[in-house]
Design a protein around this motif. Structure first.
Motif, PDB file in Angstrom:
ATOM      1  N   GLU A 230       0.828  -1.200   0.000  1.00 22.94           N
ATOM      2  CA  GLU A 230       0.000   0.000   0.000  1.00 22.94           C
ATOM      3  C   GLU A 230       0.870   1.260   0.000  1.00 22.94           C
ATOM      4  N   GLY A 231       2.003   1.184   0.719  1.00 24.12           N
ATOM      5  CA  GLY A 231       2.914   2.319   0.737  1.00 24.12           C
ATOM      6  C   GLY A 231       3.500   2.610  -0.630  1.00 24.12           C
ATOM      7  N   SER A 232       3.841   1.549  -1.383  1.00 20.68           N
ATOM      8  CA  SER A 232       4.393   1.719  -2.731  1.00 20.68           C
ATOM      9  C   SER A 232       3.361   2.324  -3.673  1.00 20.68           C
ATOM     10  N   ILE A 233       2.111   1.883  -3.556  1.00 19.38           N
ATOM     11  CA  ILE A 233       1.062   2.415  -4.424  1.00 19.38           C
ATOM     12  C   ILE A 233       0.793   3.884  -4.106  1.00 19.38           C
ATOM     13  N   TRP A 234       0.684   4.212  -2.820  1.00 23.36           N
ATOM     14  CA  TRP A 234       0.411   5.595  -2.414  1.00 23.36           C
ATOM     15  C   TRP A 234       1.552   6.519  -2.837  1.00 23.36           C
ATOM     16  N   ALA A 235       2.789   6.071  -2.654  1.00 22.01           N
ATOM     17  CA  ALA A 235       3.950   6.862  -3.081  1.00 22.01           C
ATOM     18  C   ALA A 235       3.995   6.981  -4.598  1.00 22.01           C
ATOM     19  N   GLY A 236       3.614   5.902  -5.299  1.00 28.83           N
ATOM     20  CA  GLY A 236       3.599   5.933  -6.761  1.00 28.83           C
ATOM     21  C   GLY A 236       2.592   6.929  -7.307  1.00 28.83           C
ATOM     22  N   ILE A 237       1.423   7.007  -6.682  1.00 30.20           N
ATOM     23  CA  ILE A 237       0.406   7.974  -7.094  1.00 30.20           C
ATOM     24  C   ILE A 237       0.946   9.397  -6.930  1.00 30.20           C
ATOM     25  N   GLN A 238       1.615   9.649  -5.828  1.00 29.85           N
ATOM     26  CA  GLN A 238       2.151  10.990  -5.573  1.00 29.85           C
ATOM     27  C   GLN A 238       3.195  11.372  -6.611  1.00 29.85           C
ATOM     28  N   GLN A 239       4.041  10.417  -6.997  1.00 26.92           N
ATOM     29  CA  GLN A 239       5.067  10.717  -7.996  1.00 26.92           C
ATOM     30  C   GLN A 239       4.441  10.960  -9.358  1.00 26.92           C
ATOM     31  N   VAL A 240       3.456  10.139  -9.711  1.00 18.30           N
ATOM     32  CA  VAL A 240       2.759  10.333 -10.996  1.00 18.30           C
ATOM     33  C   VAL A 240       2.100  11.703 -11.028  1.00 18.30           C
ATOM     34  N   TYR A 241       1.473  12.096  -9.927  1.00 13.09           N
ATOM     35  CA  TYR A 241       0.797  13.401  -9.864  1.00 13.09           C
ATOM     36  C   TYR A 241       1.770  14.529 -10.179  1.00 13.09           C
ATOM     37  N   GLU A 242       2.926  14.545  -9.506  1.00 11.53           N
ATOM     38  CA  GLU A 242       3.876  15.639  -9.686  1.00 11.53           C
ATOM     39  C   GLU A 242       4.427  15.672 -11.108  1.00 11.53           C
ATOM     40  N   ASP A 243       4.844  14.521 -11.635  1.00 10.41           N
ATOM     41  CA  ASP A 243       5.446  14.483 -12.969  1.00 10.41           C
ATOM     42  C   ASP A 243       4.433  14.838 -14.058  1.00 10.41           C
ATOM     43  N   TYR A 244       3.215  14.342 -13.901  1.00 14.56           N
ATOM     44  CA  TYR A 244       2.189  14.590 -14.920  1.00 14.56           C
ATOM     45  C   TYR A 244       1.801  16.063 -14.965  1.00 14.56           C
ATOM     46  N   ASN A 245       1.545  16.665 -13.799  1.00 18.99           N
ATOM     47  CA  ASN A 245       1.052  18.037 -13.764  1.00 18.99           C
ATOM     48  C   ASN A 245       2.139  19.062 -14.021  1.00 18.99           C
ATOM     49  N   ARG A 246       3.367  18.754 -13.659  1.00 16.75           N
ATOM     50  CA  ARG A 246       4.469  19.682 -13.900  1.00 16.75           C
ATOM     51  C   ARG A 246       4.620  19.978 -15.389  1.00 16.75           C
ATOM     52  N   SER A 247       4.417  18.982 -16.214  1.00 12.22           N
ATOM     53  CA  SER A 247       4.648  19.138 -17.653  1.00 12.22           C
ATOM     54  C   SER A 247       3.382  19.414 -18.447  1.00 12.22           C
ATOM     55  N   ARG A 248       2.233  19.394 -17.783  1.00  8.34           N
ATOM     56  CA  ARG A 248       0.972  19.452 -18.533  1.00  8.34           C
ATOM     57  C   ARG A 248       0.185  20.744 -18.320  1.00  8.34           C
ATOM     58  N   PHE A 249       0.164  21.279 -17.092  1.00 12.32           N
ATOM     59  CA  PHE A 249      -0.703  22.411 -16.783  1.00 12.32           C
ATOM     60  C   PHE A 249       0.061  23.522 -16.063  1.00 12.32           C
ATOM     61  N   SER A 250      -0.504  24.723 -16.116  1.00 12.43           N
ATOM     62  CA  SER A 250      -0.046  25.839 -15.296  1.00 12.43           C
ATOM     63  C   SER A 250      -1.145  26.194 -14.298  1.00 12.43           C
ATOM     64  N   GLY A 251      -0.735  26.523 -13.088  1.00 18.45           N
ATOM     65  CA  GLY A 251      -1.700  26.877 -12.056  1.00 18.45           C
ATOM     66  C   GLY A 251      -2.015  25.753 -11.107  1.00 18.45           C
ATOM     67  N   VAL A 252      -1.723  24.513 -11.502  1.00 24.84           N
ATOM     68  CA  VAL A 252      -2.030  23.364 -10.652  1.00 24.84           C
ATOM     69  C   VAL A 252      -1.084  23.358  -9.457  1.00 24.84           C
ATOM     70  N   PHE A 253      -1.610  22.980  -8.287  1.00 21.80           N
ATOM     71  CA  PHE A 253      -0.800  22.992  -7.071  1.00 21.80           C
ATOM     72  C   PHE A 253       0.129  21.794  -6.998  1.00 21.80           C
ATOM     73  N   SER A 254       1.337  22.032  -6.499  1.00 20.00           N
ATOM     74  CA  SER A 254       2.246  20.940  -6.171  1.00 20.00           C
ATOM     75  C   SER A 254       1.890  20.416  -4.789  1.00 20.00           C
ATOM     76  N   ARG A 255       2.019  19.104  -4.613  1.00 19.89           N
ATOM     77  CA  ARG A 255       1.746  18.481  -3.317  1.00 19.89           C
ATOM     78  C   ARG A 255       2.975  17.773  -2.756  1.00 19.89           C
ATOM     79  N   GLN A 256       4.129  17.967  -3.382  1.00 20.07           N
ATOM     80  CA  GLN A 256       5.306  17.179  -3.029  1.00 20.07           C
ATOM     81  C   GLN A 256       5.966  17.623  -1.733  1.00 20.07           C
ATOM     82  N   CYS A 257       5.598  18.772  -1.202  1.00 17.51           N
ATOM     83  CA  CYS A 257       6.293  19.321  -0.038  1.00 17.51           C
ATOM     84  C   CYS A 257       5.886  18.682   1.276  1.00 17.51           C
TER      85      CYS A 257
END
Length: 440
Positions: A230-257
């Motif tokens: 479950e930890g690997s899946i939850w961490a994987g979702i967080q990484q996908v979120y950051e990489d996907y939104n960083r390159s795709r949209f402007s204005g979207v919030f980062s959650r990596q902090c």
């Protein structure tokens, strides 16, 4: 009017005949009263909502909550003495506190966030909890609090401010600019045709073998600290979120902090979650996340129906609240994003609960930004389509004289005033987008 400014604090005293207000930052002992105030003014929102948004926010700060406190028994001032500023419309509420004690009558909160602008990470401020008790409106309190909040946003180096409202005129007079966002709804069959057509034109090949299953976001977050899978899946979702939104949209919030933000805020706001895992993951205990989708089902009246009103027709609508897919730097080297989105939509439609009637049609609603990304090759132009545009998202951009660039990779010296500039100056070439889970 007297103004005093200090570190993390703004104090303004407004004298109006027998009434005076102290405008200052929130104190620790006022938290309970503040939550009471918000739920009193916003009558359709429970107190627990405001408390949850405080407790679950890792970047909460008392000096970023501005309140107007009643300092004397209010009396009706002559109409000629009233301020000309207009207060933001609010739900009507009545006081539950004793007038003999100082009490909060108006508030504004700044949410401290980080956002992606053309791939760069910048500091941003969200405006929320703008609320004034009905008997104290029309005296410019909300306007004064907003100006104090804006000064703090500038002084702390926030690149832009963002808010959600139905009161466009009020905020426009204070310099805020409306942004166009919205949703597109289509019958499931038409949406899948569009997605398959787009996937066929994608530069990547077919998806690698995968599996999809549902998870409860709260349970996944809770077990992520004790269960390896479950930890690997939850961490994987967080990484996908950051990489996907960083390159795709402007204005979207980062959650990596902050893992706290993911575990408490995001998990608490998400509805249903489905995750696509790579079948070729190195081990069962360490699955690789290919994509994830957050969604919510709702049964509603089918407005596109051609039946007469007395034959009211219902439909099931699944609203896509969030989506992310692994980028090339992920362990999954190349992903057909359109096919991944299509497979996820098919999965949640196939595994949903049965409708109350076999004749009920299934519709899919998603943000315009996702629709334009994955349905650009739409061929069924005759299929029903409902487009709902929203202008409830508004932005305020710091006024700087140090740059004329049209991208958003700016690092500027904080100024003491905010003003409107063309939004393209801030958001650059990437489309503006904002996910519902980050709403404030």
């Amino acid at each position: 009017m007297e103004v005093e400014q200090g570190p993390g604090k703004v104090v303004v005293v407004v004298v109006d005949h027998a009434t005076h207000y102290e405008v200052r930052t929130l104190q620790q002992q006022q938290l309970e009263a503040w939550w009471d105030h918000c739920s009193t003014v916003f009558t359709r929102t429970p107190r627990a909502y405001f408390q949850r948004h405080w407790d679950n926010d890792p970047w909460q700060a008392l000096h970023m909550v501005f309140v107007a406190v009643l300092g004397a028994e209010p009396e009706q001032a002559p109409d000629t003495e009233k301020e000309t500023e207009h207060e933001a419309p609010q739900h009507t509420g009545s006081s539950t506190a004793s007038d003999a004690d100082p009490r909060i009558v108006s508030t504004v909160r700044v949410f401290d966030r980080r956002a992606y602008l053309n791939g760069a990470l910048v500091r941003a401020g969200g405006i929320g909890e703008v609320s004034t008790r009905s008997e104290h409106r029309g005296r410019g309190l909300a306007s004064r609090l907003l100006r104090a909040a804006e000064r703090t946003m500038c002084d702390t180096g926030m690149t832009f401010g963002l808010l959600h409202t139905d009161s466009h005129g009020f905020y426009a007079r204070l310099g805020w600019t409306a942004l166009s966002t919205g949703t597109v709804a289509q019958p499931l069959t038409a949406m899948l045709r569009d997605l398959r057509a787009d996937a066929a034109h994608a530069s990547y090949g077919a998806l690698r073998p995968h599996s999809i299953r549902r998870y409860c976001p709260r349970q996944l977050a809770a077990h992520s600290q004790t269960e390896r899978r479950e930890g690997s899946i939850w961490a994987g979702i967080q990484q996908v979120y950051e990489d996907y939104n960083r390159s795709r949209f402007s204005g979207v919030f980062s959650r990596q902090c902050s893992s706290h933000y993911w575990d408490r805020w995001v998990a608490g706001e998400w509805d249903e979650l489905a995750v696509m895992l790579d079948a070729a993951s190195p081990s069962e205990a360490d699955p690789v996340v290919v994509a994830y989708i957050v969604f919510k089902w709702k049964r509603e009246v089918n407005d596109s129906s051609t039946k007469q009103e007395e034959e009211e027709e219902w439909r099931r609508t699944v609203t896509i609240r969030e989506f992310g897919v692994a980028q090339q730097q992920q362990p999954v080297a190349a992903v057909n994003e359109s096919e991944a989105f299509c497979k996820m939509v098919e999965y949640i439609a196939d595994t949903s609960s049965e409708s109350e009637s076999e004749s009920e049609e299934t519709w899919v609603k998603c943000p315009i930004a996702l629709f334009e990304t994955f349905c650009s090759s739409a061929t069924d132009t005759d299929a029903p389509r409902e487009v709902e545009l929203h202008k409830g998202c508004m932005v305020l951009i710091p006024n700087t004289t140090t740059t004329t660039t049209t991208t958003a990779t700016l690092t500027t010296t904080p100024t003491t005033t905010l003003t409107t500039t063309p939004t393209t100056t801030l958001f650059g070439d990437l489309p503006f987008h904002f996910w519902a889970a980050d709403n404030f």
